[in-house]
Write a protein that holds these residues in place. Structure first.
Motif, short mmCIF file in Angstrom:
data_model
loop_
_atom_site.label_atom_id
_atom_site.label_comp_id
_atom_site.label_asym_id
_atom_site.label_seq_id
_atom_site.Cartn_x
_atom_site.Cartn_y
_atom_site.Cartn_z
N PHE A 201 0.86 -1.18 0.00
CA PHE A 201 0.00 0.00 0.00
C PHE A 201 0.90 1.23 0.00
O PHE A 201 1.82 1.35 0.82
N ARG A 221 2.38 0.64 3.64
CA ARG A 221 2.00 -0.48 4.49
C ARG A 221 2.37 -1.79 3.81
O ARG A 221 2.44 -1.86 2.58
N THR A 223 1.89 -6.16 3.26
CA THR A 223 0.78 -6.98 2.78
C THR A 223 -0.25 -7.29 3.86
O THR A 223 -1.40 -7.62 3.55
N SER A 225 -1.13 -5.04 6.04
CA SER A 225 -1.62 -3.70 6.38
C SER A 225 -0.91 -3.09 7.59
O SER A 225 -1.39 -2.11 8.16
N GLN A 226 0.23 -3.64 7.97
CA GLN A 226 1.00 -3.06 9.06
C GLN A 226 1.77 -1.84 8.53
O GLN A 226 2.31 -1.86 7.42
N ASP A 329 -2.86 0.28 -4.04
CA ASP A 329 -3.27 -0.61 -2.96
C ASP A 329 -3.35 -2.04 -3.50
O ASP A 329 -4.32 -2.42 -4.15
N ARG A 331 -3.03 -4.66 -1.42
CA ARG A 331 -3.38 -5.54 -0.31
C ARG A 331 -4.58 -6.40 -0.69
O ARG A 331 -5.37 -6.05 -1.57
N TRP A 335 -8.24 -6.46 3.72
CA TRP A 335 -7.62 -5.33 4.41
C TRP A 335 -8.22 -4.03 3.93
O TRP A 335 -8.48 -3.12 4.71
N GLN A 336 -8.42 -3.90 2.62
CA GLN A 336 -9.02 -2.68 2.09
C GLN A 336 -10.42 -2.48 2.66
O GLN A 336 -10.79 -1.37 3.06
N ASN A 339 -10.44 -1.64 6.46
CA ASN A 339 -10.17 -0.22 6.69
C ASN A 339 -11.42 0.61 6.44
O ASN A 339 -11.72 1.56 7.17
#
Length: 358
Positions: A201, A221, A223, A225-226, A329, A331, A335-336, A339
């Motif tokens: 991301f 970020r 994969t 999302s960290q 993005d 991911r 994760w998307q 969020n």
């Protein structure tokens, strides 16, 4: 996570060091060690209908996920050069792909992409030209301080730097000429084929405050999302200095466009409304942005576009209609969409309704 990143990436230390010495930055074509080279020019704050101009080229397509555009590869990844040249109006020819061995010519002072794009000189004095009936230009670029690093990996594995640049010349869009004299960002990156990096991301936003200040916001970020880093670079062009913030820099997407499918067969949500911010005891920075919806695909696996914004720096308020942004993005959708749901819950808790188009 942060400790490991700082051990590998020296950019944090370098951004906190005054750059008073003569610049000795790398700027070269692909070679045996650095198989992937990226060069970019980003110009915000242009008059309507342009709003922004960008030139982006990836020479040798790295399998670094956010910059990997599989759909652009015609021969092999490392024989492919991709150029993205775009502005706000609708275009059909913004993205082009070339075979390096058959259609390009490179040396230390020249990047030639078929008969279309041509970049010559050194980064302290460059000429960028494009021959196209749709969008062409002839631009003189003078890159200068202040300098910032987005990444600088140990052992010279990879690096990505940006210099403030003065950009002057003529842009021709559909036979209409626009003379420009703007502050821009000139960027260079090189990589020794880092396909293992996990950045999935990436958001980058650039605005100018008059001719004196330039602000770049960037977040990355992995994969899962960290957060890898979230940064603001606040540049004073007249004083040639930079304020750098990488702690407590927040980014929130308030509304999204409907899910889309990219030419790489990836599903992605693009931001419609967003906010980023930073504050300490002496400084508060808050930007609220609204996308114009003029996204163009081709910056790696993602998009470029422009946005309206309101920026508040302490008690000063600045409004603009021509910020420049990049958004990728890769991911997993969970994760998307997580969020998205998180933002919806925050709004619900504050008793403010929020709707997403499907």
């Amino acid at each position: 996570m942060r400790l490991f990143q700082d051990l590998l990436d020296q950019s944090r230390q370098l951004n906190q060091t005054p750059h008073n010495k003569k610049l000795n930055l790398p700027y070269h074509v692909p070679n045996h060690k650095y198989k992937t080279i990226i060069v970019g020019l980003k110009v915000p704050n242009l008059p309507a209908p342009l709003h922004y101009l960008n030139f982006f080229t990836a020479i040798g397509v790295d399998e670094f996920s956010i910059f990997y555009n599989e759909s652009a590869i015609q021969t092999t990844a490392l024989d492919t050069a991709v150029t993205l040249v775009s502005s706000s109006p609708h275009m059909i020819g913004q993205l082009n792909s070339y075979s390096i061995s058959h259609e390009c010519f490179f040396n230390q002072q020249e990047f030639q992409f078929a008969q279309r794009e041509h970049l010559s000189g050194h980064f302290s004095s460059l000429l960028l030209e494009r021959a196209s009936d749709e969008l062409g230009f002839e631009l003189e670029i003078e890159a200068a301080k202040p300098l910032n690093y987005f990444s600088k990996l140990r052992f010279n594995l990879a690096e990505h730097w940006s210099l403030t640049a003065f950009c002057r010349g003529v842009i021709v869009y559909k036979q209409q000429e626009y003379k420009i004299n703007e502050i821009a960002s000139f960027e260079f990156a090189r990589s020794s084929y880092l396909s293992y990096l996990s950045c999935a991301f990436y958001v980058y936003q650039l605005i100018n405050i008059g001719n004196e200040q330039q602000i770049i916001f960037v977040q990355c970020r992995n994969t899962l999302s960290q957060l890898m880093y979230s940064r603001i670079y606040f540049k004073n062009i007249e004083k040639q200095n930079i304020q750098y913030f990488d702690e407590d820099v927040e980014f929130h997407i308030r509304r999204l466009y409907p899910k889309i499918k990219t030419p790489n067969n990836q599903f992605m949500y693009l931001p419609r409304e967003f906010e980023w911010s930073y504050s300490n005891e002496n400084l508060s920075i808050v930007l609220e942005g609204h996308s114009r919806g003029d996204f163009k695909f081709g910056l790696g696996a993602g998009f470029v576009g422009s946005f309206y914004y309101t920026l508040k720096v302490n008690d000063e308020i600045f409004e603009g209609a021509s910020g420049y942004g990049e958004y990728i993005d890769c991911r997993d959708l969970k994760w998307q969409e997580q969020n998205k749901e998180d933002e919806m819950m925050k709004k619900f808790e504050q008793a403010v309704p929020l709707m997403f188009k499907k």
